[in-house]
Motif scaffolding. Structure first.
Motif, PDB file in Angstrom:
ATOM      1  N   ASN A   1       0.814  -1.213   0.000  1.00 44.44           N
ATOM      2  CA  ASN A   1       0.000   0.000   0.000  1.00 44.44           C
ATOM      3  C   ASN A   1       0.843   1.256   0.000  1.00 44.44           C
ATOM      4  O   ASN A   1       0.624   2.162  -0.821  1.00 44.44           O
TER       5      ASN A   1
ATOM      6  N   GLN B   1      -6.311  -4.384   7.337  1.00 43.24           N
ATOM      7  CA  GLN B   1      -7.639  -4.389   6.736  1.00 43.24           C
ATOM      8  C   GLN B   1      -7.971  -3.037   6.115  1.00 43.24           C
ATOM      9  O   GLN B   1      -8.578  -2.958   5.043  1.00 43.24           O
ATOM     10  N   GLN B   2      -7.564  -1.986   6.780  1.00 43.61           N
ATOM     11  CA  GLN B   2      -7.789  -0.639   6.243  1.00 43.61           C
ATOM     12  C   GLN B   2      -7.078  -0.460   4.907  1.00 43.61           C
ATOM     13  O   GLN B   2      -7.664   0.044   3.939  1.00 43.61           O
TER      14      GLN B   2
ATOM     15  N   ASP C   1      -8.853  -2.507   2.154  1.00 46.11           N
ATOM     16  CA  ASP C   1     -10.083  -1.854   1.708  1.00 46.11           C
ATOM     17  C   ASP C   1      -9.776  -0.683   0.766  1.00 46.11           C
ATOM     18  O   ASP C   1     -10.458  -0.504  -0.258  1.00 46.11           O
ATOM     19  N   GLU C   2      -8.764   0.095   1.100  1.00 48.05           N
ATOM     20  CA  GLU C   2      -8.368   1.244   0.263  1.00 48.05           C
ATOM     21  C   GLU C   2      -7.950   0.781  -1.126  1.00 48.05           C
ATOM     22  O   GLU C   2      -8.349   1.366  -2.146  1.00 48.05           O
TER      23      GLU C   2
ATOM     24  N   ILE D   1      -8.656  -2.113  -2.674  1.00 47.55           N
ATOM     25  CA  ILE D   1      -9.771  -2.726  -3.394  1.00 47.55           C
ATOM     26  C   ILE D   1     -10.667  -1.649  -3.998  1.00 47.55           C
ATOM     27  O   ILE D   1     -11.148  -1.767  -5.136  1.00 47.55           O
ATOM     28  N   GLU D   2     -10.890  -0.580  -3.257  1.00 45.09           N
ATOM     29  CA  GLU D   2     -11.677   0.546  -3.779  1.00 45.09           C
ATOM     30  C   GLU D   2     -11.036   1.156  -5.019  1.00 45.09           C
ATOM     31  O   GLU D   2     -11.720   1.703  -5.886  1.00 45.09           O
TER      32      GLU D   2
ATOM     33  N   TYR E   1      -8.649  -8.865  -5.041  1.00 43.38           N
ATOM     34  CA  TYR E   1      -8.085  -9.609  -3.913  1.00 43.38           C
ATOM     35  C   TYR E   1      -8.781 -10.947  -3.766  1.00 43.38           C
ATOM     36  O   TYR E   1     -10.003 -11.037  -3.902  1.00 43.38           O
TER      37      TYR E   1
END
Length: 347
Positions: free
Chosen positions: A234, A295-296, A299-300, A302-303, A308
């Motif tokens: 990330n 997890q944060q 999620d970022e 995937i958006e 995934y």
């Protein structure tokens, strides 16, 4: 006379430059103290990851600094030097040996270059959960003697371990669900024998490439993929140039919290206790942070279009990788190896 003055100026500048390296101290007045000035010692703590608030390495340093300041009544302050400002991780470990660096976070994979027994932490699929990791890292019968070896043989005191999470495979070919999906994949791995053995075992083509070149390597298709913890994927935005992230969770990344023996040996017993307690508290808090932020980060990404997936046929991948463990029993030590398997319920 001018030559003498000039020489004096050069010497003054040289001394100033030398004193700027490592820890520094300054006097600060306290309005409610009758004992005069109180000395503040600034500790420089380096790591190789980005200096971002949520990055696990940076978070650990921040937590450690906060606790150390509180425990010492403000006497010790931590200055965080991120992004490899003190060099690569091997450079930092060697700097700790020489006493040119106060403190640093160094991945245990790098520590294993000096204390080979640490290689057990990089055996593929040895750890299947965070609880597994903590069961071993918190066990003095397993860790104490190799920590002592780092200190006694290399002048590097290890106060504990932070973590960056389980490593996953990011690639541009497609999702990984079986051994077949690994075949021929050109994947960048660290130049570590445990990693090379594991990825060759699954049929991939492990490839060396400098970390700084990975983004370009992915975008130009020089490599098909890489394997890293979610936080690193990330913060370096590798998901922009490779779309598929698979939860292989093949290895776990832990890092040692290191203090130079030169610095440690100058501390009083009380001060050493402050440093150790600060490390213990930071470890507890950073463990919670890592799992939350993973997890944060997922999620970022995937958006933003990342695909995934959990790995459907993980058992066949695990079985092949576990066969490589036998190559490291002698290095790890048979007694340690068996104790680790016993504590994990794997024997």
């Amino acid at each position: 006379m001018k030559k003498l003055l000039g020489l004096g100026l050069v010497l003054t500048l040289a001394v100033g430059m030398i004193s700027g390296c490592g820890s520094s101290s300054s006097s600060s007045s306290s309005s409610d103290s009758s004992s005069g000035d109180a000395e503040t010692v600034v500790i420089q703590m380096g790591h190789a990851n980005p200096g971002k608030e949520n990055d696990p390495y940076n978070k650990y340093c921040t937590l450690f600094g906060e606790h150390l300041s509180e425990l010492s009544g403000g006497k010790y302050q931590v200055e965080v030097l991120a992004d490899g400002q003190l060099g690569g991780e091997r450079d930092m470990y060697e700097g700790l040996q020489m006493g040119t660096i106060d403190a640093a976070l160094v991945t245990t994979m790098v520590v294993a270059n000096f204390v080979p027994e640490y290689q057990f932490l990089d055996l593929p699929y040895l750890f299947r959960s965070y609880d597994d990791v903590h069961t071993i890292l918190d066990n003095e019968d397993i860790m104490a003697d190799i920590e002592a070896k780092s200190y006694d043989n290399y002048n590097v005191k290890i106060l504990g371990y932070g973590e960056n999470g389980f490593r996953k495979v990011l690639n541009s070919n497609g999702p990984i669900n079986s051994l077949e999906d690994f075949k021929g994949m050109k994947i960048r791995t660290p130049e570590s024998s445990t990693y090379l053995d594991a990825f060759r075992a699954v049929g991939a083509n492990p490839t060396a490439m400098a970390f700084s070149e990975l983004y370009t390597g992915l975008s130009q298709k020089t490599i098909d993929g890489l394997e890293l913890p979610v936080a690193s994927i990330n913060t370096k935005k590798f998901y922009e140039v490779a779309n598929y992230l698979s939860a292989t969770d093949h290895m776990f990344t832990a890092y040692a919290v290191c203090i130079s023996g030169n610095f440690w040996n100058k501390l009083t017993e009380e001060e050493q206790a402050w440093f150790q307690e600060a490390a213990d508290l930071a470890t507890e808090e950073e463990r919670v942070h890592v799992q939350n932020v993973e997890q944060q980060f997922l999620d970022e990404m995937i958006e933003k279009g990342l695909k995934y997936n959990e790995v459907e046929n993980i058992d066949e991948i695990v079985a092949v990788c576990e066969k490589t463990w036998v190559n490291y029993v002698d290095t790890i030590g048979e007694d340690r190896y068996n104790l680790i398997l016993e504590k994990l319920g794997r024997n």
